[in-house]
Write an enzyme that holds these catalytic residues in place. Structure first.
Site, mmCIF file in Angstrom:
data_model
loop_
_atom_site.group_PDB
_atom_site.id
_atom_site.type_symbol
_atom_site.label_atom_id
_atom_site.label_comp_id
_atom_site.label_asym_id
_atom_site.label_seq_id
_atom_site.Cartn_x
_atom_site.Cartn_y
_atom_site.Cartn_z
ATOM 1 N N HIS A 51 0.911 -1.084 0.039
ATOM 2 C CA HIS A 51 -0.043 0.013 -0.107
ATOM 3 C C HIS A 51 0.917 1.338 -0.038
ATOM 4 C CE1 HIS A 51 -3.819 2.538 1.253
ATOM 5 N NE2 HIS A 51 -2.760 3.023 1.755
ATOM 6 N N GLU A 52 2.018 1.137 0.893
ATOM 7 C CA GLU A 52 2.580 2.698 0.964
ATOM 8 C C GLU A 52 3.537 2.774 -0.217
ATOM 9 O OE1 GLU A 52 1.547 4.530 3.135
ATOM 10 O OE2 GLU A 52 0.279 3.174 4.442
ATOM 11 N N HIS A 70 1.719 4.513 -2.918
ATOM 12 C CA HIS A 70 1.725 5.964 -2.843
ATOM 13 C C HIS A 70 3.227 6.478 -3.307
ATOM 14 C CE1 HIS A 70 -1.970 6.642 -0.750
ATOM 15 N NE2 HIS A 70 -1.654 5.926 0.532
ATOM 16 N N HIS A 127 3.718 6.553 -7.017
ATOM 17 C CA HIS A 127 2.583 7.656 -7.494
ATOM 18 C C HIS A 127 3.580 8.810 -7.245
ATOM 19 C CE1 HIS A 127 -1.486 9.729 -7.605
ATOM 20 N NE2 HIS A 127 -0.966 9.849 -8.333
HETATM 21 ZN ZN LIG Z 1 -2.806 5.182 2.017
#
Ligand SMILES: [Zn+2]
Length: 653
Positions: free
Chosen positions: A440-441, A444, A447
């Site tokens: 998940h991290e 980010h 991105h």
């Molecule tokens: Zn998040």
């Protein structure tokens, strides 16, 4: 090319910040006095100043969350008011605003920056008359006071209760770790202490065998802080007044100005669709739970304080899954290098370890390169430490953009988690949900790091709407349930044996356990939040609204005395007012993207990975996410994909 991580003398940090802000105020006043400003002469230098502030302050902000100590906290707390004073000065700078509003650009990125900047100035009240601006300042101050009061009442109420158990049967069957955490030694012998604090409360509600005690805890928890009823009324009145001052008929309308979902109606109909699609399966899930509680313990009427307890037992029985089973197969180092290798394979960007100054010896840094080009830098700080704040997050530092002088800047980011620390004999071993967190991290992080934009204000995660920013993170997260991916790095840390197929299947299936009930709960909160901010609800009408929504969303209606809203911090003390729907909104993007990209044999479908990078990751906020998405896949995200992801409508529930 990259900044060096350093904070210098902490005692002089606030002074150095004030000097920088003063210098910037003068620079901005000069910029606002230009005779004929252009994008290049106004917006470029303004963004350079933004970057300069971020470069200076981010290390201290970061240190405050990963190495909290009295001197760090003192410096940090002294800086916050300086920054917020600067922001309100900047966003009410009428001359500057007039200059910006007069600009035009044919470059789509620059046009987007102008559009967003003008919007943000207006939402900060720049074009109001002096009296209205003064009132807006008061409202903002009162809003933050009331949010603080909400949180303080809640904190006090949470600390006001404790239960000291002296009968071993009251903790029988609870996981060892939870019993150990609750265990206290008293002159009378061993006792177990539970409270309304997390994770103590959840532990008893999930595993605590004494039903009457569970009810007591539940009742104390859901009737906390009754004085927050008044705070809620004040918050709602202030938000409504603020929205009206700025020309909107209600707060939800104001809040959606900066979101990816364009209108309140769009969000409502999305939530209604979600409710309709998930409800039949949620009913089956609930029926199954009731039947299980009846069979196992003769529970005739399942109560809200039984739900977590029987759900956990049912889950264990169905999947024979225990989070501890996966840990030996996921040693941290190997997971990280496996994840990096996978990202390199699909995105063509290599991760090379480098030695640069960091804030703690266990932090590691990689340089990202593509062919001979340096793409960015990532700092990983993943093991838990006493001075680190809880949870996991990505924090962006430098940004990719082209400055006023034409120099290209490369981005950097910190990924922080609290995974089990290595010991002298055992490496850091991750549970499967830790692996999911890391993915998940990293979603980010890439991105932010894979951005190719030339404007800082829309680079990486800058300017990405709140209800879209979780899309890339959730998207990567979905791959962390895939056997083909997990097998790449899942090897026993002692024997080197690959993770068993059966365990991988269980992980995948257990994910969907009670998924529809989970969706109904999220829809309940999101609808309550959204409707509450569309009319003048006050006093009893607030709770009546929640009750009305629950008629359709709560398959096990809470007791009449339940006052969940008095503890709903997300919308009354956090930043989620009229935005709780964001989680699900972004999840539809991520689920739809996953179905378009997922290849059961190889993980990521190669061409999709390339185009995902090109259309989404490299574009930052240069267009609204819904536009970027449409350009990528040729259609809007489909709700059915979310249902498919959780096998809703086809599962064995
Ligand atoms: Zn998040």
């Amino acid at each position: 090319m990259f900044a060096t991580f350093e904070t210098g003398d902490l005692t002089t940090y606030p002074q150095r910040l004030e000097t920088l802000l003063d210098k910037q105020r003068h620079a901005i006043d000069r910029l606002a006095r230009q005779a004929s400003p252009t994008y290049a002469s106004l917006m470029k230098p303004l963004q350079d100043l933004d970057e300069e502030r971020a470069l200076f302050f981010t290390p201290l902000e970061h240190l405050h969350s990963v190495a909290d100590a009295p001197d760090v906290r003192t410096a940090y707390e002294a800086c916050l008011p300086l920054l917020s004073a600067f922001d309100s000065w900047l966003y009410r700078h009428r001359a500057l605003y007039d200059q910006i509003a007069s600009l035009h650009s044919d470059d789509p990125e620059a046009a987007r920056v102008l559009n967003d900047t003008v919007r943000d100035f207006r939402l900060a009240g720049v074009d109001l008359d002096a009296e209205a601006r003064e009132r807006l300042t008061q409202i903002d101050r009162q809003l933050s006071e009331q949010s603080n009061a909400f949180e303080t009442h809640l904190l006090d109420a949470t600390q006001a209760h404790e239960w000291i158990l002296d009968r071993p049967e009251d903790v029988a069957g609870m996981p060892l770790a939870d019993r150990e955490a609750a265990r206290i030694e008293t002159p009378e012998g061993i006792r177990y202490r539970f409270s309304l604090q997390m994770p103590s409360y959840t532990a008893y509600m999930t595993y605590g065998p004494n039903r009457a005690l569970r009810r007591e805890l539940y009742q104390a928890y859901t009737t906390r802080a009754p004085e927050n009823g008044t705070v809620i009324d004040r918050l709602l009145a202030l938000r409504e007044e603020k929205a009206r001052l700025l020309g909107f008929d209600h707060y939800a309308h104001y809040a959606l100005q900066t979101r990816d979902a364009e209108t309140v109606e769009t969000v409502e109909s999305f939530l209604e669709q979600l409710l309709t699609s998930a409800r039949p399966q949620a009913e089956r899930e609930m029926a199954r739970l009731k039947a299980y509680a009846l069979e196992t313990d003769g529970i005739e009427t399942l109560a809200p304080w039984d739900v977590a307890y029987y759900s956990e037992r049912l889950k264990k029985e169905l999947y024979a899954y225990d989070a501890a089973l996966t840990r030996p197969y996921f040693p941290l180092e190997r997971v990280v290098s496996g994840l990096f290798a996978w990202l390199t394979e699909w995105f063509g960007i290599a991760f090379e370890p480098i030695e640069v100054p960091v804030w703690h010896p266990s932090v590691r840094v990689w340089q990202l390169t593509e062919a001979d080009r340096i793409v960015g830098r990532i700092y990983l700080d993943l093991e838990t430490r006493p001075t680190k704040h809880g949870g996991a997050w990505m924090h962006n530092w430098e940004s990719r953009f082209v400055d006023q002088a034409g120099r290209t800047h490369a981005p950097s980011a910190f990924v922080v988690a609290n995974f089990a620390a290595a010991t002298p004999t055992v490496p850091s071993l991750l549970r499967h949900d830790d692996v999911v967190t890391l993915f998940h991290e990293m979603g980010h992080a890439i991105h932010h790091l894979f951005s190719r934009t030339h404007e800082r204000a829309v680079s990486g995660i800058h300017g990405v709407a709140w209800d879209a920013v979780e899309f890339p993170s959730q998207f990567l997260e979905h791959f962390a349930y895939e056997a083909t991916i997990l097998k790449r790095f899942g090897f026993h840390y002692q024997t080197g044996e690959p993770i068993p197929e059966t365990l991988l299947e269980t992980l995948h299936r257990a994910r969907n356990f009670q998924a529809a009930l989970g969706i109904l709960r999220q829809v309940e909160l999101a609808l309550f939040d959204l409707q509450l901010h569309q009319k003048s609800y006050r006093g009893d009408a607030v709770h009546a609204l929640l009750e009305r929504i629950r008629e359709r969303t709560a398959l096990l209606p809470p007791p009449e005395w339940n006052r969940f809203e008095h503890g709903f911090s997300h919308i009354f003390a956090g930043g989620y007012a009229a935005g709780y729907y964001s989680y699900k909104w972004a999840e539809v993007f991520s689920a739809d993207a996953f179905h378009a990209s997922h290849d059961p044999h190889r993980g990521f479908e190669a061409d999709r990975a390339r185009t995902y990078r090109e259309h989404i990751l490299s574009r930052g906020a240069s267009s609204p996410m819904r536009t970027l998405y449409q350009n990528w896949l040729g259609h809007a995200p489909r709700l059915e994909s979310l249902m498919r992801l959780y096998a809703i409508g086809v599962s064995d529930a």
